[in-house]
Design a protein around this motif. Structure first.
Motif, PDB file in Angstrom:
ATOM      1  N   ASP A 110       2.261  12.320  51.211  1.00  0.00           N
ATOM      2  CA  ASP A 110       3.403  12.875  51.062  1.00  0.00           C
ATOM      3  C   ASP A 110       4.216  12.136  49.969  1.00  0.00           C
ATOM      4  N   PHE A 111       4.242  10.835  50.289  1.00  0.00           N
ATOM      5  CA  PHE A 111       5.015  10.306  49.065  1.00  0.00           C
ATOM      6  C   PHE A 111       4.645  10.508  47.702  1.00  0.00           C
ATOM      7  N   GLY A 112       3.315  10.647  47.496  1.00  0.00           N
ATOM      8  CA  GLY A 112       2.808  11.061  46.228  1.00  0.00           C
ATOM      9  C   GLY A 112       3.322  12.631  45.878  1.00  0.00           C
ATOM     10  N   ALA A 113       3.413  13.456  46.788  1.00  0.00           N
ATOM     11  CA  ALA A 113       3.757  14.734  46.651  1.00  0.00           C
ATOM     12  C   ALA A 113       5.041  14.749  46.359  1.00  0.00           C
ATOM     13  N   LEU A 114       5.992  13.854  46.947  1.00  0.00           N
ATOM     14  CA  LEU A 114       7.459  14.019  46.595  1.00  0.00           C
ATOM     15  C   LEU A 114       7.718  13.757  45.384  1.00  0.00           C
ATOM     16  N   GLY A 115       6.847  12.356  44.769  1.00  0.00           N
ATOM     17  CA  GLY A 115       7.208  12.215  43.351  1.00  0.00           C
ATOM     18  C   GLY A 115       6.610  13.088  42.581  1.00  0.00           C
ATOM     19  N   TYR A 116       5.577  13.988  42.848  1.00  0.00           N
ATOM     20  CA  TYR A 116       5.161  14.854  42.079  1.00  0.00           C
ATOM     21  C   TYR A 116       6.267  16.083  41.791  1.00  0.00           C
ATOM     22  N   TYR A 117       6.753  16.375  43.097  1.00  0.00           N
ATOM     23  CA  TYR A 117       7.899  17.344  42.985  1.00  0.00           C
ATOM     24  C   TYR A 117       9.062  16.895  42.163  1.00  0.00           C
ATOM     25  N   VAL A 118       9.455  15.683  42.459  1.00  0.00           N
ATOM     26  CA  VAL A 118      10.932  15.220  41.582  1.00  0.00           C
ATOM     27  C   VAL A 118      10.358  14.937  40.097  1.00  0.00           C
ATOM     28  N   GLY A 119       9.088  14.439  39.696  1.00  0.00           N
ATOM     29  CA  GLY A 119       8.986  14.726  38.277  1.00  0.00           C
ATOM     30  C   GLY A 119       8.954  15.675  37.478  1.00  0.00           C
ATOM     31  N   LYS A 120       8.402  16.665  38.364  1.00  0.00           N
ATOM     32  CA  LYS A 120       8.386  18.237  37.607  1.00  0.00           C
ATOM     33  C   LYS A 120       9.960  18.788  37.280  1.00  0.00           C
ATOM     34  N   VAL A 121      10.858  18.304  38.409  1.00  0.00           N
ATOM     35  CA  VAL A 121      12.047  18.905  38.152  1.00  0.00           C
ATOM     36  C   VAL A 121      13.095  18.059  37.276  1.00  0.00           C
ATOM     37  N   VAL A 122      12.799  16.701  37.187  1.00  0.00           N
ATOM     38  CA  VAL A 122      13.640  15.815  36.456  1.00  0.00           C
ATOM     39  C   VAL A 122      13.434  15.620  35.083  1.00  0.00           C
ATOM     40  N   GLU A 123      12.008  15.872  34.951  1.00  0.00           N
ATOM     41  CA  GLU A 123      11.528  15.636  33.470  1.00  0.00           C
ATOM     42  C   GLU A 123      11.721  14.206  33.148  1.00  0.00           C
ATOM     43  N   GLU A 124      12.516  13.979  32.062  1.00  0.00           N
ATOM     44  CA  GLU A 124      12.517  12.580  31.557  1.00  0.00           C
ATOM     45  C   GLU A 124      13.751  11.773  32.017  1.00  0.00           C
ATOM     46  N   GLY A 125      14.582  12.683  33.196  1.00  0.00           N
ATOM     47  CA  GLY A 125      15.677  12.062  33.717  1.00  0.00           C
ATOM     48  C   GLY A 125      15.524  11.047  34.374  1.00  0.00           C
ATOM     49  N   VAL A 126      16.480  10.446  35.395  1.00  0.00           N
ATOM     50  CA  VAL A 126      16.417   9.273  36.437  1.00  0.00           C
ATOM     51  C   VAL A 126      16.752  10.134  37.730  1.00  0.00           C
ATOM     52  N   PRO A 127      15.870  10.340  38.600  1.00  0.00           N
ATOM     53  CA  PRO A 127      16.136  10.866  39.945  1.00  0.00           C
ATOM     54  C   PRO A 127      16.682   9.513  40.677  1.00  0.00           C
ATOM     55  N   LEU A 128      17.821  10.201  41.585  1.00  0.00           N
ATOM     56  CA  LEU A 128      18.062   9.395  42.794  1.00  0.00           C
ATOM     57  C   LEU A 128      17.746  10.036  44.029  1.00  0.00           C
ATOM     58  N   LEU A 129      17.047   9.391  44.709  1.00  0.00           N
ATOM     59  CA  LEU A 129      16.436   9.957  45.815  1.00  0.00           C
ATOM     60  C   LEU A 129      17.395   9.507  47.178  1.00  0.00           C
ATOM     61  N   LYS A 130      17.646  10.383  48.098  1.00  0.00           N
ATOM     62  CA  LYS A 130      18.438  10.057  49.160  1.00  0.00           C
ATOM     63  C   LYS A 130      17.730  10.824  50.409  1.00  0.00           C
ATOM     64  N   GLY A 131      17.773   9.959  51.616  1.00  0.00           N
ATOM     65  CA  GLY A 131      17.076  10.661  52.891  1.00  0.00           C
ATOM     66  C   GLY A 131      15.833   9.978  53.045  1.00  0.00           C
ATOM     67  N   LEU A 132      15.390   9.136  52.189  1.00  0.00           N
ATOM     68  CA  LEU A 132      14.082   8.516  52.726  1.00  0.00           C
ATOM     69  C   LEU A 132      14.161   7.404  53.616  1.00  0.00           C
ATOM     70  N   ARG A 133      13.206   7.582  54.626  1.00  0.00           N
ATOM     71  CA  ARG A 133      13.039   6.637  55.882  1.00  0.00           C
ATOM     72  C   ARG A 133      12.616   5.238  55.125  1.00  0.00           C
ATOM     73  N   TRP A 134      12.585   4.212  55.839  1.00  0.00           N
ATOM     74  CA  TRP A 134      11.857   3.155  55.384  1.00  0.00           C
ATOM     75  C   TRP A 134      10.481   3.281  54.601  1.00  0.00           C
ATOM     76  N   SER A 135      10.195   2.669  53.503  1.00  0.00           N
ATOM     77  CA  SER A 135       9.088   2.949  52.848  1.00  0.00           C
ATOM     78  C   SER A 135       8.466   1.840  52.421  1.00  0.00           C
ATOM     79  N   SER A 136       7.019   1.764  52.499  1.00  0.00           N
ATOM     80  CA  SER A 136       6.321   0.545  52.051  1.00  0.00           C
ATOM     81  C   SER A 136       6.272   0.535  50.672  1.00  0.00           C
ATOM     82  N   ILE A 137       6.279  -0.775  49.962  1.00  0.00           N
ATOM     83  CA  ILE A 137       6.039  -0.733  48.523  1.00  0.00           C
ATOM     84  C   ILE A 137       4.894   0.098  47.956  1.00  0.00           C
ATOM     85  N   ASP A 138       3.595   0.188  48.683  1.00  0.00           N
ATOM     86  CA  ASP A 138       2.468   0.978  48.618  1.00  0.00           C
ATOM     87  C   ASP A 138       2.921   2.152  48.453  1.00  0.00           C
ATOM     88  N   GLU A 139       3.785   2.754  49.227  1.00  0.00           N
ATOM     89  CA  GLU A 139       4.027   4.174  49.354  1.00  0.00           C
ATOM     90  C   GLU A 139       4.855   4.419  48.016  1.00  0.00           C
TER      91      GLU A 139
END
Ligand code: F3S
Length: 369
Positions: A174-203
């Motif tokens: 799910d974390f990978g899919a989120l990154g994939y979605y965001v990367g496609k939309v933001v292209e070379e910009g800088v995304p700010l992600l809100k609403g993420l629960r606690w996440s591990s460094i590996d996620e």
């Protein structure tokens, strides 16, 4: 110096800045081919030497597990790349996760050229590196400097779009899919992600790696403070993530030939997680399990390596399933927990992919209940 100055001019830099380290991609002979050998040899024979600590990305060969099964011509090409880098003083770390062994200090400036490591360094370690190409990272390694633009500057680190995550993320896929979605939309910009629960460094590592695969971003922000007014906003739903996983899961077969864990290379925690699942188990005869990691993590995980190898798995160093010749090794169906690997395997490896969390991947290789 000409490469670095020209890049700086293109991106509006007004000065060069010293860097703490370089990380050189373009090491796998499978991905770079003979042209890279000529370029690297010319540099090395012309006296090019790195001026700062410089690590290297994975090659295409693991000397323990793959050297005997790959054709000599391919191994020879790989050796030539490594010899030239060695001559220049590049550390043969041969991993896409150099930060486990050589963690850059917070706030330091770097010239790194592995996109997943770039996102990790900027977003998780709070270092500063643009997403260098292999030649520009090597050029920076030789002069010890880079041009001051992009994420080296405070303006270059500001968010350009806000993503509200409206769904609970269940696992690293799910974390990978989120990154994939965001990367496609933001292209070379800088995304700010809100609403993420606690996440591990590996996620977060998985999220950053896939973000850099579908887009060109080199940094994400998680700060919960109020973002600047007027930024583009997007919401991320459960459906958006499920659609990505479905699209990247191209295999129609029940059973994979190869289960691949470790894109990016596994952390110690990830190796431990595989070992916990495999303790006392035995892998099926018709499936291979590759757990790819750095030599550094492999050394730290001796007992886990013993458990994984006793079950019939391979703990592979210096390469990964994407940058070695899996097709030539007879693998057509790859199962992985990495969205980045799922993105590249169809084109780089001519393989069909099944995307699933680590536990399911390991289960599939061992028929665990
Ligand atoms: Fe590393 Fe190979 Fe993935 S180099 S980031 S494990 S494609």
């Amino acid at each position: 110096m000409r490469i670095i100055v020209k890049l700086g001019e293109l991106f509006g830099a007004t000065k060069l800045i010293p860097i703490h380290s370089a990380h050189i991609a373009g090491v796998s002979y499978k991905t770079v081919g003979d042209a890279a050998i000529d370029f690297l040899k010319a540099l090395a024979e012309g006296g090019g030497r790195v001026a700062i600590p410089s690590t290297s990305n994975p090659s295409s060969v693991d000397e323990i597990h793959l050297a005997d099964v790959l054709p000599p011509r391919l191994k020879e090409g790989q050796r030539e790349v490594l010899n030239a880098l060695h001559k220049m003083g590049v550390i043969p770390s041969l991993t896409c996760t150099p930060y486990y062994e050589h963690k850059p200090p917070e706030g330091s400036h770097l010239a790194w050229s592995e996109s997943s490591a770039v996102v990790y360094a900027n977003s998780i370690l709070n270092a500063h590196t643009n997403r260098e190409g292999a030649p520009s990272a090597l050029a920076s390694a030789v002069i010890g400097k880079t041009s001051d633009y992009g994420v080296h500057t405070p303006e270059g680190r500001r968010p350009t779009a806000v993503f509200e995550v409206e769904t609970q993320l269940k696992n690293e896929v799910d974390f990978g899919a989120l990154g994939y979605y965001v990367g496609k939309v933001v292209e070379e910009g800088v995304p700010l992600l809100k609403g993420l629960r606690w996440s591990s460094i590996d996620e977060l590592k998985q999220m950053g790696a896939s973000m850099a695969s579908s887009g060109m971003t080199s940094l994400f922000q998680l700060k919960d403070e109020l973002p600047p007014e007027g930024l583009e906003r997007a919401t991320v739903s459960r459906k958006s993530l499920d659609d990505i996983v479905e699209r990247l899961s191209t295999s129609s077969k029940e059973e994979p030939d190869l289960v691949f864990i470790g894109c990016p290379h596994c952390s110690l925690e990830e190796v431990k997680a595989v070992a916990r699942l495999l303790k006392g188990e035995r892998l099926r005869d018709d499936v291979e399990l590759w757990v790819c990691t750095s030599r550094y993590v492999k050394r730290m995980a001796e007992e886990c390596v013993r458990i994984i190898e006793a079950a019939g798995g391979r703990v592979i160093c210096d390469t990964c399933a994407i940058v070695t010749w899996t097709k030539e090794l007879g693998f057509d169906e790859i199962m992985t927990n990495s969205v980045k690997a799922a993105h590249y395997a169809p084109t780089m490896n001519d393989a069909s992919v099944r995307l699933a969390p680590l536990k399911e991947c390991v289960k599939a290789s061992a028929r665990l209940d």
